[in-house]
Design an enzyme around this catalytic site. Structure first.
Site, PDB file in Angstrom:
ATOM      1  N   ASP A  79       3.215  -5.656  -8.966  1.00 14.28           N
ATOM      2  CA  ASP A  79       3.206  -4.383  -8.233  1.00 14.28           C
ATOM      3  C   ASP A  79       3.294  -3.109  -9.075  1.00 14.28           C
ATOM      4  OD1 ASP A  79       3.003  -2.916  -5.874  1.00 14.28           O
ATOM      5  OD2 ASP A  79       5.160  -2.802  -5.629  1.00 14.28           O
ATOM      6  N   CYS A  83     -12.347  -9.566  15.139  1.00 13.49           N
ATOM      7  CA  CYS A  83     -11.008  -9.069  15.462  1.00 13.49           C
ATOM      8  C   CYS A  83     -10.760  -7.711  14.807  1.00 13.49           C
ATOM      9  CB  CYS A  83      -9.962 -10.069  14.992  1.00 13.49           C
ATOM     10  SG  CYS A  83      -8.250  -9.548  15.286  1.00 13.49           S
ATOM     11  N   CYS A 135      -5.585  -5.149  13.996  1.00 15.37           N
ATOM     12  CA  CYS A 135      -4.810  -4.324  13.058  1.00 15.37           C
ATOM     13  C   CYS A 135      -5.207  -2.868  13.154  1.00 15.37           C
ATOM     14  CB  CYS A 135      -4.987  -4.843  11.632  1.00 15.37           C
ATOM     15  SG  CYS A 135      -6.684  -4.914  11.037  1.00 15.37           S
ATOM     16  N   CYS A 169      -2.643   0.476  14.662  1.00 19.25           N
ATOM     17  CA  CYS A 169      -2.140   1.541  13.792  1.00 19.25           C
ATOM     18  C   CYS A 169      -1.800   2.790  14.604  1.00 19.25           C
ATOM     19  CB  CYS A 169      -3.173   1.886  12.722  1.00 19.25           C
ATOM     20  SG  CYS A 169      -2.606   3.184  11.591  1.00 19.25           S
ATOM     21  N   CYS A 191       5.948   0.563   7.630  1.00 21.06           N
ATOM     22  CA  CYS A 191       5.413   0.256   8.964  1.00 21.06           C
ATOM     23  C   CYS A 191       4.756  -1.111   8.892  1.00 21.06           C
ATOM     24  CB  CYS A 191       4.402   1.321   9.379  1.00 21.06           C
ATOM     25  SG  CYS A 191       3.621   1.027  10.995  1.00 21.06           S
ATOM     26  N   CYS A 237       0.262  -3.030  11.612  1.00 19.69           N
ATOM     27  CA  CYS A 237      -1.042  -3.656  11.368  1.00 19.69           C
ATOM     28  C   CYS A 237      -0.899  -5.096  10.892  1.00 19.69           C
ATOM     29  CB  CYS A 237      -1.865  -2.831  10.383  1.00 19.69           C
ATOM     30  SG  CYS A 237      -1.191  -2.738   8.698  1.00 19.69           S
ATOM     31  N   CYS A 279      -1.575  -9.334  13.397  1.00 22.53           N
ATOM     32  CA  CYS A 279      -2.643 -10.214  12.885  1.00 22.53           C
ATOM     33  C   CYS A 279      -2.520 -11.612  13.492  1.00 22.53           C
ATOM     34  CB  CYS A 279      -2.569 -10.292  11.366  1.00 22.53           C
ATOM     35  SG  CYS A 279      -3.837 -11.379  10.642  1.00 22.53           S
TER      36      CYS A 279
END
Length: 350
Positions: free
Chosen positions: A135, A192, A195, A199, A242, A245, A249
């Protein structure tokens, strides 16, 4: 005679032993369009004020841009699948909602420790040079993980796994070894668009594309200044990140919370923290409460700012005594957020 296991199979076995739920391999040049897409995203300004994305774009664009000697990528994922619905507290205005990934131990520390252990083992077993990343380095973990077969980047731009849904922390090992993968993950989003519809701020201008300037995670975590009214209105009681989204799924129905690394089990005090308690935090108490959590890096002022917005959105007058003292806070952003919250609740005209 037992068949000799390949180095790839042995790496997978060791990775599982160290707590990784997913492991795959890719050539260093296996995601050639990554750099092009990154540069277009930056040119469009979708990174907002995250200048660190722009500053090391050449290194981020491809593994060889960061380390010319790299030959293969070992992509790894650690599950943090939640045991409860991340959206369950959406209507409980007196508490703050913290993203699932930040309710347990800091994933930077947990994943990095396991990566280093795997790296030491690999060096002893097969030699070669290697570098480990999680990361904080200029590494595009998601397209590399897709190239290594861990899953695919969904329409929300996060990695989706057939086995672990949207709940994987990603890490990578760059190595000079020549490793063989099983091919890239195949996009299984189909028609689909759950997501995108979920939002609250329309942060997806198109499928597979996110604009950080519209994302609540960006505003609550990365942005240090005031939060625009349009975003603040949509934040609800989200005070750190958050999950909307990710949470909607459909592939999450295959994610098993039992597979999640134990280090990421939520700390009780971070599951549904009362806003009144968080609004009373000073810097020392903030550091104490969030020790060992990724939340610690945003600092007390940003957290209190977020909590003030959540308090205002709650319309709960019982929070007025917790908000009012913050009108005199040393930080101007906190003062402005306190005024906004009181006006929102109806505690006075500011």
């Amino acid at each position: 005679m037992a068949q000799h296991k390949s180095i790839e199979d042995r790496i997978r076995a060791k990775a599982a032993e160290l707590g990784f739920a997913a492991c795959g391999f890719a050539r260093a040049d296996a995601a050639p369009r990554t750099g092009e897409r990154l540069r277009q995203w930056l040119a469009d300004g979708c990174h907002g004020s995250m200048m660190w994305m722009e500053g090391r774009a050449d290194q981020r664009a491809s593994p060889a841009g960061l380390w010319p000697d790299v030959r293969s990528i070992i992509a790894l994922g650690m599950s943090y699948a939640p045991t409860v619905d991340p959206l369950a507290l959406a209507e409980q205005g007196d508490v703050g909602r913290i993203s699932v990934y930040a309710q347990g131990a800091d994933y930077h520390d947990v994943v990095k420790k396991a990566l280093k252990a795997l790296g030491r083992w690999l060096f002893a077993e097969a030699g070669g040079e290697l570098k480990v990343f999680v990361d904080t380095a200029p590494v595009m973990e998601k397209p590399l993980s897709e190239a290594a077969g861990l899953g695919w980047q969904g329409k929300h731009t996060n990695l989706v796994s057939r086995d672990h849904g949207s709940w994987l922390f990603l890490g990578a090992i760059y190595t000079t070894l020549e490793l063989t993968g099983e091919g890239a993950g195949r996009d299984r989003c189909g028609s689909c668009d759950a997501c995108q519809r979920a939002c609250p701020t329309d942060a997806f201008p198109a499928p597979y594309r996110i604009d950080a300037r519209r994302c609540i995670s960006y505003w609550t975590i990365e942005h240090a200044g005031p939060i625009p009214d349009a975003i603040a209105d949509a934040m609800g009681n989200r005070i750190y990140g958050c999950d909307d989204c990710l949470a909607v799924c459909p592939w999450n129905k295959f994610a098993q919370s039992a597979a999640a690394n134990r280090a990421f089990r939520p700390r009780a005090e971070l599951v549904a923290p009362p806003l009144a308690e968080l609004l009373a935090l000073d810097d020392a108490t903030f550091r104490q409460v969030f020790a060992g959590s990724p939340i610690k890096r945003i600092g007390r002022n940003r957290m209190v700012r977020n909590c003030l917005i959540a308090a205002g959105n709650s319309r709960d007058r019982a929070l007025t005594p917790s908000i009012t003292p913050l009108l005199d806070d040393p930080d101007p952003v906190v003062r402005d957020a306190a005024a906004w919250a009181l006006a929102r609740i109806g505690g006075g005209a500011f």
